[in-house]
Every structure is written in structure tokens, then in C-alpha cells.
Design a protein around this motif. Structure first.
Motif, mmCIF file in Angstrom:
data_model
loop_
_atom_site.group_PDB
_atom_site.id
_atom_site.type_symbol
_atom_site.label_atom_id
_atom_site.label_comp_id
_atom_site.label_asym_id
_atom_site.label_seq_id
_atom_site.Cartn_x
_atom_site.Cartn_y
_atom_site.Cartn_z
ATOM 1 N N ILE A 42 -19.334 5.051 10.502
ATOM 2 C CA ILE A 42 -18.425 3.922 10.674
ATOM 3 C C ILE A 42 -18.118 3.269 9.327
ATOM 4 O O ILE A 42 -16.988 2.841 9.077
ATOM 5 N N ARG A 43 -19.094 3.204 8.449
ATOM 6 C CA ARG A 43 -18.880 2.614 7.120
ATOM 7 C C ARG A 43 -17.740 3.328 6.400
ATOM 8 O O ARG A 43 -16.858 2.698 5.820
ATOM 9 N N ALA A 44 -17.755 4.657 6.439
ATOM 10 C CA ALA A 44 -16.691 5.432 5.779
ATOM 11 C C ALA A 44 -15.342 5.141 6.407
ATOM 12 O O ALA A 44 -14.343 5.008 5.711
ATOM 13 N N PHE A 45 -15.307 5.028 7.725
ATOM 14 C CA PHE A 45 -14.044 4.687 8.401
ATOM 15 C C PHE A 45 -13.547 3.319 7.935
ATOM 16 O O PHE A 45 -12.379 3.135 7.618
ATOM 17 N N ASP A 87 -12.236 3.414 4.240
ATOM 18 C CA ASP A 87 -11.225 4.415 3.893
ATOM 19 C C ASP A 87 -9.922 3.718 3.486
ATOM 20 O O ASP A 87 -9.406 2.887 4.233
ATOM 21 N N PRO A 88 -9.379 4.042 2.303
ATOM 22 C CA PRO A 88 -8.182 3.348 1.821
ATOM 23 C C PRO A 88 -6.915 3.714 2.586
ATOM 24 O O PRO A 88 -5.898 3.049 2.443
ATOM 25 N N LEU A 89 -6.953 4.744 3.411
ATOM 26 C CA LEU A 89 -5.756 5.159 4.151
ATOM 27 C C LEU A 89 -5.896 5.014 5.661
ATOM 28 O O LEU A 89 -4.949 4.641 6.339
ATOM 29 N N ILE A 101 0.898 10.693 -0.917
ATOM 30 C CA ILE A 101 0.718 9.848 0.257
ATOM 31 C C ILE A 101 1.157 8.445 -0.123
ATOM 32 O O ILE A 101 0.735 7.917 -1.161
ATOM 33 N N VAL A 102 2.019 7.864 0.694
ATOM 34 C CA VAL A 102 2.390 6.462 0.512
ATOM 35 C C VAL A 102 1.792 5.674 1.669
ATOM 36 O O VAL A 102 1.768 6.137 2.802
ATOM 37 N N ARG A 103 1.301 4.492 1.344
ATOM 38 C CA ARG A 103 0.584 3.666 2.309
ATOM 39 C C ARG A 103 1.242 2.296 2.414
ATOM 40 O O ARG A 103 1.791 1.787 1.440
ATOM 41 N N ALA A 104 1.176 1.699 3.565
ATOM 42 C CA ALA A 104 1.665 0.330 3.740
ATOM 43 C C ALA A 104 0.869 -0.614 2.833
ATOM 44 O O ALA A 104 -0.276 -0.338 2.465
ATOM 45 N N ASN A 158 -5.860 14.161 -2.516
ATOM 46 C CA ASN A 158 -7.288 13.908 -2.307
ATOM 47 C C ASN A 158 -7.560 12.479 -1.852
ATOM 48 O O ASN A 158 -8.700 12.025 -1.877
ATOM 49 N N GLN A 159 -6.494 11.768 -1.495
ATOM 50 C CA GLN A 159 -6.564 10.386 -1.026
ATOM 51 C C GLN A 159 -7.100 9.425 -2.083
ATOM 52 O O GLN A 159 -7.753 8.441 -1.780
#
Length: 156
Positions: free
Chosen positions: A11-14, A17-19, A38-41, A106-107
């Protein structure tokens, strides 16, 4: 109640996670040899910094134009009189948006915050297209019926 099984990082990784926690999409950029990015809001913190930078740019442009550094108060729905409007280099703001929201395959973020000026200097229609997509993912449509985010940030 069913329990959700966490992946390898748990859960910590979730949660970190920056994306995963933002709308995002992978985009092929033909002009960059078909590179996938990858583009993110924008995050809440990104929006706060965006508005701060926009207000700072508008204030500096107003001083340079010989006007008060403070925005002119207008009623909602009214336009700012032309004599109180100033030109702002929006590329600096849109470069900031890309710096905060552009990730590689690689995010990992492609740029760090110190790269904003360099990205603004290289700003092109490709950068503009990617930043427009970021605004769309962030819930800001960039069409003729929607105010430009620079104007919405305080060029009044």
C-alpha cells in the motif's frame, strides 16, 4: 469485506506512486523519434506553485508597464480594461507545467524544477501540445469557451 491484495511494494508504494494517484496517459511524440512519454495531471501543490508563478509574472509585467503591481479588481464576467492588461511570457508557466508533469517510460520525472528556464527557452509546438494535454487531464479545457489558465491565474 474483501481485502485488496497489494502489489510488490504494498500500500505504501501505491500511496507514493507519482502516477497511480493522478490521471495520466502515455503519448508518442513523433518529433522526438517516436519517444513515449507520460503526461500527468497537475497535483494540488503544482497548482499552488503555478498560480504563485503566474501572479509573480503578472505583477512584474505590470510594474514593467508602469502600472500598479496589484491586479485590477473587476466584477465577475467583466473584462479587464485594455489599458490595464499586460503581456506575460506564458512559455515560462507552460514550461513549469511540463517540468512537473512529464515522465519517461520508467515513470521518472524527465526534468527537475531548476530546468524551467531551459525548457521555456526551447519551448515549441510540441511542448505546447504536451502542456495542453496536461491541462486537459487536470480538468482545464483549452478551447475558445474556456479561459486560458494564464488569464485565470490573475492577469486582471
Amino acid at each position: 469485506m474483501a481485502r485488496v491484495k497489494a502489489a510488490d511494494g504494498g500500500i505504501r508504494a501505491f500511496a507514493l506512486d507519482p502516477l497511480r494517484n493522478f490521471k495520466h496517459e502515455t503519448v508518442a511524440v513523433a518529433e522526438w523519434g517516436g519517444a513515449l512519454v507520460i503526461v500527468r495531471a497537475l497535483s494540488a501543490g503544482d497548482w499552488v506553485e503555478y498560480r504563485r508563478r503566474a501572479a509573480e509574472l503578472v505583477s512584474a509585467a505590470r510594474v514593467e508597464a508602469g502600472l500598479s503591481a496589484h491586479a485590477v479588481e473587476v466584477a465577475e464576467g467583466e473584462e479587464v480594461p485594455p489599458e490595464h492588461q499586460v503581456e506575460v511570457n506564458a512559455n515560462l508557466l507552460y514550461a513549469f507545467v511540463l517540468v512537473r508533469t512529464l515522465f519517461d517510460e520508467n515513470q521518472q520525472r524527465v526534468f527537475c524544477d531548476e530546468d524551467v528556464d531551459e525548457v521555456a527557452e526551447a519551448f515549441s509546438p510540441v511542448h505546447d501540445r504536451l502542456s495542453a494535454r496536461v491541462f486537459e487531464l487536470s480538468g482545464v479545457g483549452l478551447d475558445e469557451d474556456t479561459p486560458d489558465p494564464v488569464d485565470a491565474a490573475g492577469n486582471a
